[in-house]
Motif scaffolding. Structure first.
Motif, PDB file in Angstrom:
ATOM      1  N   LEU A  45       9.811   4.370 -20.127  1.00  0.00           N
ATOM      2  CA  LEU A  45       8.833   2.725 -19.394  1.00  0.00           C
ATOM      3  C   LEU A  45       9.628   2.201 -18.644  1.00  0.00           C
ATOM      4  CD1 LEU A  45       7.297   1.106 -21.061  1.00  0.00           C
ATOM      5  CD2 LEU A  45       8.826  -0.180 -21.605  1.00  0.00           C
ATOM      6  N   THR A  93      -1.954  -0.587 -24.826  1.00  0.00           N
ATOM      7  CA  THR A  93      -2.571  -1.146 -23.473  1.00  0.00           C
ATOM      8  C   THR A  93      -3.754  -1.194 -24.795  1.00  0.00           C
ATOM      9  OG1 THR A  93      -4.010   0.463 -22.671  1.00  0.00           O
ATOM     10  CG2 THR A  93      -2.143  -0.982 -21.889  1.00  0.00           C
ATOM     11  N   ASP A 125      -5.272   2.257 -24.448  1.00  0.00           N
ATOM     12  CA  ASP A 125      -4.126   3.294 -25.403  1.00  0.00           C
ATOM     13  C   ASP A 125      -4.923   3.093 -26.854  1.00  0.00           C
ATOM     14  OD1 ASP A 125      -3.066   4.138 -23.000  1.00  0.00           O
ATOM     15  OD2 ASP A 125      -1.347   2.452 -23.920  1.00  0.00           O
ATOM     16  N   GLY A 136       0.904  -3.474 -15.431  1.00  0.00           N
ATOM     17  CA  GLY A 136       2.030  -5.000 -15.699  1.00  0.00           C
ATOM     18  C   GLY A 136       3.063  -4.786 -16.081  1.00  0.00           C
ATOM     19  N   PRO A 147       6.440  -4.833 -17.971  1.00  0.00           N
ATOM     20  CA  PRO A 147       7.937  -6.198 -18.900  1.00  0.00           C
ATOM     21  C   PRO A 147       8.770  -6.577 -18.146  1.00  0.00           C
ATOM     22  CG  PRO A 147       7.416  -4.269 -20.316  1.00  0.00           C
ATOM     23  CD  PRO A 147       6.882  -3.586 -18.707  1.00  0.00           C
ATOM     24  N   PHE A 203     -13.754  -3.394 -13.647  1.00  0.00           N
ATOM     25  CA  PHE A 203     -12.599  -2.318 -15.243  1.00  0.00           C
ATOM     26  C   PHE A 203     -11.453  -2.568 -15.616  1.00  0.00           C
ATOM     27  CE2 PHE A 203     -16.217  -0.516 -13.765  1.00  0.00           C
ATOM     28  CZ  PHE A 203     -17.295  -0.771 -14.779  1.00  0.00           C
ATOM     29  N   ASN A 204     -10.919  -3.603 -15.458  1.00  0.00           N
ATOM     30  CA  ASN A 204      -9.800  -3.818 -16.017  1.00  0.00           C
ATOM     31  C   ASN A 204     -10.205  -4.804 -17.328  1.00  0.00           C
ATOM     32  OD1 ASN A 204      -7.315  -4.350 -13.578  1.00  0.00           O
ATOM     33  ND2 ASN A 204      -7.843  -2.779 -14.156  1.00  0.00           N
ATOM     34  N   TYR A 226       0.736   1.226 -13.094  1.00  0.00           N
ATOM     35  CA  TYR A 226       0.079   0.282 -14.676  1.00  0.00           C
ATOM     36  C   TYR A 226      -0.045  -0.808 -14.148  1.00  0.00           C
ATOM     37  CZ  TYR A 226       3.393   4.275 -15.800  1.00  0.00           C
ATOM     38  OH  TYR A 226       3.969   5.316 -16.251  1.00  0.00           O
TER      39      TYR A 226
END
Ligand SMILES: Nc1ncnc2c1ncn2[C@@H]1O[C@H](COP(=O)(O)OP(=O)(O)OP(=O)(O)O)[C@@H](O)[C@H]1O
Length: 706
Positions: A555, A684, A687, A579, A581, A87-88, A577
């Motif tokens: 963030l 994402t 989103d 991932g 940054p 489901f990713n 999350y």
């Protein structure tokens, strides 16, 4: 320059492409600001720090670890890195660039030895080989399903004592005691009532009817995938799918499951061309198909939602058993519901010939032929009338049963039941038109083209058009539907009626509800699927969608060279999350790259197990070169190899219209948002989907993504 090159190689398409999605002012800002992703990459181009390896060696002397060992460890592929959890969302850009890198590496090595050359050639063909295998497997499976479906369908009636594996037809073919007229009767074929006195076993055998039949429509299958299934469908995939479909069709043809050397499931041969006036009833069938589609989708989704949200969903096996029992009991008394649905469709599509013994062909003056040897329109006989009301009951039962069955925890299809509904409606209308033309050929609508004693109306064609209309109403397919229909039936001449019906049913169904059945189920189950059909026409900007929102916590980022294993592990355990940054420093928020949570976890776990001396206080480096490690401090952990150096970036002022397009066309999983070159947020795919739902006045939190 080395790092800039490295970045190019790693992803193949770099800041050049991301700049093109930014407004020009931000472009300049980005180029001017020292330390933006691009600028930083160029400035970071420094030779390896002198003495680094020596330092590490001396440290190794201390018995804890070495830079050399670290590099070896890093060059080994770590199992699990780069894979996805259920489901990713899949990052298609990353997958494509990894494939390109791998391909480039193999091609470069191919000059080194014959073995490497063979490896390179076999790699180039591996995709096609896979398609070949898929085609062979699909063809064989389809053949197997066709044969076993026929066999299981006939198992409801009886069994072949001459060979248990023969279906009714094959059983009597092999018989020595069969005449042409009574070709479906032979002593070897024994009905259950002959063999066993007790019935209702008969009913339990009827449960075997829940077998879906695969049909041969190779080109339609490819187009179906293009039109309905995939939102990301590059040309390469089209060709490969086409190749797989070709192999599947070839395999199916070799198996010859229908015993008639034909691929198609419902081969039709109509003898009369259609007349322009008939477009009116064809369009009526289109309207019926659209109404059926809208009704089916609404009621089926309501039922599936009930199943999802109530206790009913907890007992899928009981539900299947109960539905099977109900279907068997209701279907048994009527011969049209008792027969397999594909047989029913075949019969409905059939153009009555002289030797047809079915009730649907029971006309008066059966053997009167016209001058040209054609069978003219004739008055319906008793058989046709009784078939009509039985078919009307079948229509109601099929509609109700299909609504409740589709979506149960069994691999049941939608094509055949939908086509059956349309084919019944079509045949009913077709017979009605035929009788109207026979008794009233002097009416203005008939007299110019339908003289007495001529073959004017083909009811089977109406069944075919009805089937297309109903399938179109449910799936909202158009191009692929018409191709599938003429592949299934071999009726290339009837494209215009099929197109008219498919288009009308789509318009009618769209007017009553935008979603096709697949879209509706995708939404019901919360799959992160970015629909390619609808344009995003709102004026929102990336900053309206990006996270974090104004009052959210900042963030979550990692820094490129100042966080320890423990710091990173804390972030991993405190957030969910997918991932993070990676930035030069929290103060500058200058972007370096993006690292996936899953890759981080696997790499750290792996390093802790395999790399001596990596402890909680070891510093993690995402930079190309790490500084020398002072003596008696734990070795560093270099994780640059799991860092995506060219994450996709847009500015906060980029219109969402463009962002949605980028997500669709490139198959992105996430995209970072910058302001004046500084990292500001993240968007994402989920989103984006929530935002689209919000803009369509739906509750964004009702999207489950489970
Ligand atoms: N590093 C981060 N810091 C703050 N918010 C983030 C960060 N990464 C993602 N988000 C936001 O948190 C939410 C959940 O993101 P997550 O990374 O779990 O992906 P997702 O949208 O659930 O999709 P998927 O699980 O398929 O990757 C999203 O709204 C996203 O914008």
């Amino acid at each position: 320059m080395a790092m800039w090159q490295g970045a190019m190689d790693n992803r193949g398409f770099q800041q050049g492409s991301f700049n093109s999605f930014q407004s020009s002012s931000s472009d300049e800002d980005l180029m001017d600001i020292p330390g933006t992703a691009m600028d930083f990459s160029m400035r970071d181009d420094v030779p390896p720090l002198d003495g680094e390896i020596e330092e590490d060696k001396s440290y190794n002397g201390g018995g804890i670890g070495s830079s050399n060992r670290m590099m070896d460890f890093l060059e080994e592929p770590i199992p699990g890195v780069g894979t996805y959890d259920d489901f990713n969302t899949i990052d298609w850009v990353r997958e494509k660039s990894r494939d390109r890198d791998r391909h480039r590496e193999i091609t470069n090595k191919s000059k080194e030895s014959t073995w490497a050359l063979i490896h390179s050639v076999s790699d180039a063909f591996s995709g096609w080989l896979l398609m070949l295998l898929i085609g062979l497997l699909s063809g064989s499976l389809a053949g197997l399903i066709d044969i076993s479906a026929h066999w299981m369908t006939d198992l409801k009636e009886g069994i072949c004592t001459g060979g248990i594996w023969f279906n009714h037809e094959h059983c009597c073919w092999n018989s020595q005691h069969v005449t042409f007229e009574d070709r479906d009767k032979c002593p070897e074929w024994n009905s259950w009532s002959q063999l066993i006195i007790s019935t209702n076993e008969v009913l339990s055998a009827a449960a075997a009817a829940g077998v879906s039949v695969a049909f041969g429509a190779p080109i339609g299958g490819v187009l179906f995938s293009l039109e309905e299934v995939s939102y990301y469908f590059p040309l390469k995939t089209l060709w490969r799918s086409f190749f797989a479909a070709l192999v599947a069709a070839f395999t199916l043809r070799s198996i010859n499951p229908f015993g008639n050397s034909r691929l198609v499931l419902f081969y039709v041969e109509f003898h009369t061309p259609w007349h322009l006036f008939e477009l009116v009833p064809f369009i009526l069938l289109g309207i019926f198909g659209g109404l059926w589609g809208a009704l089916f989708i609404r009621t089926n989704i309501a039922w599936c939602r009930k199943r999802k949200t109530t206790q009913l969903g907890k007992y899928p096996v009981i539900e299947v058993l109960v539905m099977t029992a109900i279907t068997a009991i209701l279907a048994f008394p009527n011969e049209y519901t008792r027969m397999s649905t594909s047989e029913l469709i075949s019969e409905l599509f059939n153009d009555c010939g002289l030797l047809d013994s079915s009730k649907l062909c029971d006309y008066e003056n059966r053997f009167n032929t016209s001058k040209a040897g054609e069978l003219p329109d004739r008055p319906a006989g008793v058989g046709v009338y009784s078939a009509m009301w039985q078919l009307a009951l079948t229509l109601i039962l099929k509609i109700v049963i299909t609504i409740f069955t589709f979506g149960m925890k069994i691999p049941s299809g939608l094509f055949i039941p939908s086509m059956a509904v349309g084919a019944i409606a079509g045949r009913l209308l077709g017979v009605g038109m035929e009788q109207l033309a026979y008794y009233h050929h002097d009416w203005a609508i008939f007299n110019s083209w339908c003289s007495q004693g001529a073959d004017c109306i083909t009811p089977g064609l109406y069944a075919m058009v009805g089937a297309a209309a109903c399938l179109g109403g449910v799936t909202r397919m158009t191009v692929s539907l018409v191709v599938i229909m003429f592949e299934l039936t071999g009726g290339l001449e009837y494209i215009v009626p099929l197109m008219a019906a498919a288009m009308t049913s789509k318009w009618v169904a769209d007017a009553l509800g935008r979603e096709g059945i697949y879209d509706a189920h995708i939404r019901l189950n919360g799959y992160p699927f970015l629909e390619a059909k609808e344009e995003f026409a709102h004026k929102t900007l990336a900053m309206d969608v990006m996270k974090p929102r104004r009052n959210d916590p900042l963030l979550t980022v990692l820094t490129q060279d100042s966080m320890t294993v423990e710091d990173v592990e804390t972030i991993i355990s405190e957030t969910t999350y997918s991932g993070f940054p990676v930035v030069v420093s929290r103060e500058s928020q200058r972007l370096v790259g993006f690292v996936l949570r899953r890759d981080l976890i696997i790499s750290i776990e792996n390093a802790r197990k395999k790399q001596d001396g990596v402890v909680s206080t070891s510093v993690i480096y995402f930079t190309e070169h790490s500084p020398p490690v002072p003596p008696y401090t734990p070795p560093t952990l270099k994780l640059r190899n799991i860092l995506d150096l060219s994450p996709f970036t847009v500015t906060d002022l980029t219109p969402m219209e463009i962002v949605v397009d980028i997500f669709r066309k490139l198959g992105l999983r996430q995209c970072l948002v910058t302001h004046n070159g500084r990292l500001l947020g993240i968007i994402t795919k989920k989103d984006v989907l929530k935002h689209i739902a919000q803009m369509a006045n739906q509750d964004p939190d009702s999207i489950l993504f489970n």
